[in-house]
Design a protein around this motif. Structure first.
Motif, short mmCIF file in Angstrom:
data_model
loop_
_atom_site.label_atom_id
_atom_site.label_comp_id
_atom_site.label_asym_id
_atom_site.label_seq_id
_atom_site.Cartn_x
_atom_site.Cartn_y
_atom_site.Cartn_z
N ILE A 11 0.84 -1.20 0.00
CA ILE A 11 0.00 0.00 0.00
C ILE A 11 0.87 1.25 0.00
N LEU A 12 1.94 1.23 0.82
CA LEU A 12 2.86 2.36 0.86
C LEU A 12 3.58 2.55 -0.47
N SER A 13 3.65 1.49 -1.27
CA SER A 13 4.28 1.58 -2.59
C SER A 13 3.35 2.16 -3.64
N GLY A 14 2.09 2.44 -3.24
CA GLY A 14 1.14 3.02 -4.17
C GLY A 14 0.14 2.04 -4.73
N GLU A 15 0.12 0.82 -4.22
CA GLU A 15 -0.79 -0.20 -4.72
C GLU A 15 -2.20 0.01 -4.15
N ASP A 16 -3.20 -0.36 -4.93
CA ASP A 16 -4.58 -0.35 -4.46
C ASP A 16 -4.71 -1.33 -3.30
N PRO A 17 -5.41 -0.95 -2.21
CA PRO A 17 -5.47 -1.83 -1.03
C PRO A 17 -5.99 -3.23 -1.32
N PHE A 18 -6.99 -3.35 -2.19
CA PHE A 18 -7.54 -4.68 -2.50
C PHE A 18 -6.52 -5.52 -3.27
N VAL A 19 -5.89 -4.93 -4.27
CA VAL A 19 -4.87 -5.65 -5.04
C VAL A 19 -3.69 -5.98 -4.14
N ALA A 20 -3.36 -5.05 -3.23
CA ALA A 20 -2.23 -5.26 -2.33
C ALA A 20 -2.45 -6.46 -1.43
N VAL A 21 -3.65 -6.59 -0.86
CA VAL A 21 -3.90 -7.73 0.03
C VAL A 21 -3.91 -9.03 -0.75
N CYS A 22 -4.40 -9.00 -1.98
CA CYS A 22 -4.40 -10.22 -2.81
C CYS A 22 -2.97 -10.64 -3.14
N HIS A 23 -2.13 -9.70 -3.52
CA HIS A 23 -0.75 -10.03 -3.87
C HIS A 23 0.04 -10.44 -2.63
N ALA A 24 -0.26 -9.83 -1.49
CA ALA A 24 0.43 -10.23 -0.26
C ALA A 24 0.08 -11.65 0.13
N MET A 25 -1.20 -12.00 0.06
CA MET A 25 -1.63 -13.36 0.39
C MET A 25 -1.07 -14.37 -0.61
N SER A 26 -1.03 -14.00 -1.88
CA SER A 26 -0.51 -14.91 -2.90
C SER A 26 0.99 -15.12 -2.76
N THR A 27 1.70 -14.10 -2.30
CA THR A 27 3.14 -14.23 -2.11
C THR A 27 3.46 -15.17 -0.98
N LEU A 28 2.80 -15.01 0.17
CA LEU A 28 3.07 -15.89 1.30
C LEU A 28 2.64 -17.32 1.01
N ALA A 29 1.58 -17.49 0.22
CA ALA A 29 1.11 -18.84 -0.12
C ALA A 29 1.79 -19.40 -1.35
N THR A 30 2.60 -18.59 -2.05
CA THR A 30 3.25 -18.95 -3.32
C THR A 30 2.25 -19.46 -4.35
N SER A 31 1.05 -18.87 -4.36
CA SER A 31 0.04 -19.28 -5.33
C SER A 31 0.10 -18.47 -6.62
N GLY A 32 0.63 -17.24 -6.55
CA GLY A 32 0.72 -16.42 -7.75
C GLY A 32 -0.61 -15.95 -8.30
N ILE A 33 -1.67 -15.98 -7.48
CA ILE A 33 -2.99 -15.55 -7.93
C ILE A 33 -3.08 -14.03 -7.85
N SER A 34 -3.60 -13.41 -8.90
CA SER A 34 -3.70 -11.96 -8.96
C SER A 34 -5.04 -11.54 -9.53
N PRO A 35 -5.69 -10.54 -8.94
CA PRO A 35 -6.97 -10.06 -9.50
C PRO A 35 -6.80 -9.15 -10.70
N VAL A 36 -5.55 -8.79 -11.02
CA VAL A 36 -5.29 -7.90 -12.16
C VAL A 36 -4.41 -8.56 -13.21
N GLY A 37 -4.30 -9.87 -13.15
CA GLY A 37 -3.53 -10.58 -14.16
C GLY A 37 -2.04 -10.60 -13.94
N GLY A 38 -1.58 -10.27 -12.74
CA GLY A 38 -0.15 -10.31 -12.44
C GLY A 38 0.40 -8.94 -12.09
N LEU A 39 1.70 -8.86 -11.96
CA LEU A 39 2.34 -7.62 -11.55
C LEU A 39 2.35 -6.57 -12.65
#
Length: 505
Positions: A209-237
């Motif tokens: 979020i501090l990097s400028g990411e949308d809060p919803f996308v940020a939480v999705c990417h954070a959860m996907s990183t810790l789980a190593t699932s690579g799931i993204s609501p915006v199609g990736g980074l």
């Protein structure tokens, strides 16, 4: 909490899955997506009631061999639980089949991250949250069960460092299992690891979020990183607003998929961050240095005499894209750096994604959310190979470094080689099955490795052209679903279920 120990393991997981359905409901309610909100609310209510009834019916039921029942619960969980998790997904999407919903939930629960929906906009944000949440819970499930169930049974990579035979801990005559009820270990490690897992996810979320990411996308990417699932609501980074700073934060959190010693509370006195102290970290560092340098230097010699200022900028972007993507696929996360396209062009290779395929095969750390063969097994084979070459030069030499190192080079390398051969056999079987569906050799190779290594995004980058999961038929989806479960559980755990000694008591 102690009363939960009297419930079957699968019933507890059903209850967690049913309660988790209310989180997408709350999100959909807040954003006024009434159709999605109703789908998750009704499903949560129905399955919560059903789980309660099953819990009453099976309360205080005891198996003669509790360790065996818990190991059996692992494949049942990955096969049967997605049937429940797929119901709200299909109801919320509406225009998809239950098989597609089941495939998505198996992919999420096994932290594979393969998706049939190439266009992220087709799914509502709350449905994306459900995919990410299932993957996140699947990662926590792997953390806990690896330490509480697989470790005492010398499975999941622990057989490389354990002097006991793989799967032998499943016998009730073994002291380690006889003294401790696996349900108590599950409860204890679950209570220890869940706050760590949640806290790390929250920290990464705030950083994004501090990097400028949308809060919803940020939480999705954070959860996907810790789980190593690579799931993204915006199609990736590529669709992220955090850019390079966000990738830097995600890159730092990949360490939790490289070594279990970064989060395991039972560490002893070993310090993993010192150079050479942790074999898995050492192997990961070597990969992150050698592979990007190969991609970088291959083109540098032919490009240095071009416009220096532009060349240096492109060189830095290429190097970062390679470093990030290498560690991402080594941990089987599958996030692709926004500079990966620059790295592909800079390398000059037609299909540099094949290198990522090899990294995904290698995999991350033991008892982490990463899949693949695992770094510890690769390290054991490496040490054995080095020792054999030393003996060629000095046949009568004696290998030192202590009993632990000798075990890794001998018994550890032997069981690692057995696992490697079983993994290769699994790839051959899955490839043969997929080839019957009419896919080409390149497609079946990439899809087989992506499923067995739990790295779904490989299909997008490993070949010359991206492979779409949505183009698979029903048979292909079922084969890949089975392969994802097999890759998540690992073959040795499946073989332990067929061991006669496992069923004798």
């Amino acid at each position: 909490m102690n009363r939960a120990l009297n419930l079957p393991f699968l019933v507890i997981l059903m209850g967690i899955g049913a309660l988790a359905m209310f989180l997408p409901f709350i999100h959909a309610f807040i954003v006024r997506d009434w159709l999605t909100a109703r789908s998750f609310f009704y499903s949560g209510m129905v399955f919560s009631f059903l789980t309660t009834l099953i819990g009453f019916a099976t309360y205080n039921t005891r198996d003669r061999n509790i360790a065996r029942s818990h190991l059996l619960a692992l494949p049942v969980t990955f096969v049967a639980l997605p049937l429940m998790l797929a119901v709200p997904f299909q109801e919320a999407v509406r225009n998809t089949t239950f098989l597609n919903a089941y495939f998505e939930m198996v992919s999420s629960l096994t932290t594979t991250g393969a998706t049939l929906f190439d266009n992220p906009e087709r799914l509502a944000p709350s449905v994306h949250l459900w995919r990410v949440l299932v993957g996140w819970l699947g990662g926590l499930f792997i953390w806990v069960t690896a330490i509480a169930i697989l470790s005492p049974m010398n499975l999941g990579g622990f057989e490389v460092i354990s002097p006991e035979r793989a799967g032998r801990g499943a016998r009730p005559v073994e002291d380690s299992v006889r003294r401790t009820d696996p349900r108590e270990r599950l409860m204890r490690f679950g209570l220890q690891l869940a706050p760590i897992y949640t806290g790390l996810t929250s920290i990464l979320w705030l950083m994004l979020i501090l990097s400028g990411e949308d809060p919803f996308v940020a939480v999705c990417h954070a959860m996907s990183t810790l789980a190593t699932s690579g799931i993204s609501p915006v199609g990736g980074l590529d669709g992220s607003n955090a850019f390079m700073s966000g990738e830097l934060f995600i890159f730092a959190f990949f360490i939790f998929a490289v070594t279990r010693q970064s989060f395991n509370p039972d560490l002893g006195s070993k310090v993993w961050w010192r150079p050479g102290q942790d074999a898995e970290v050492t192997m990961a560092v070597i990969c992150v240095i050698v592979v990007p340098l190969f991609l970088f230097l291959r083109h540098w010699l032919g490009a240095y005499d071009v416009d220096d200022q532009q060349n240096l900028g492109r060189a830095f972007a290429s190097l970062w894209g390679s470093v990030f993507s290498v560690l991402s696929f080594l941990t089987t996360t599958g996030f692709i750096s926004s500079d990966w396209a620059q790295a592909r062009e800079w390398s000059g290779l037609q299909t540099p994604g094949l290198i990522l395929l090899g990294l995904a095969l290698t995999g991350g750390g033991v008892a982490t959310t990463a899949g693949g063969v695992k770094l510890l097994r690769v390290y054991a084979l490496y040490k054995h190979g080095v020792r054999e070459m030393e003996k060629l030069v000095h046949p009568h030499s004696v290998g030192g470094s202590g009993a632990y190192a000798r075990h890794i080079r001998r018994q550890g390398a032997a069981v690692a080689w057995v696992f490697f051969m079983l993994f290769a056999l699994n790839i051959a079987v899955v490839m043969s099955a997929l080839s019957l569906t009419g896919l080409t050799f390149e497609e079946v190779t990439i899809l087989s490795v992506s499923a067995l290594s739990t790295t779904g995004p490989l299909a997008q980058v490993a070949g010359e052209v991206p492979i779409s999961y949505s183009e698979l038929g029903a048979a292909g989806k079922l084969i890949l679903s089975a392969a994802m479960v097999l890759g998540r559980l690992e073959t040795l755990a499946i073989i332990a279920l067929f061991n006669p000694e496992f069923w004798r008591h």
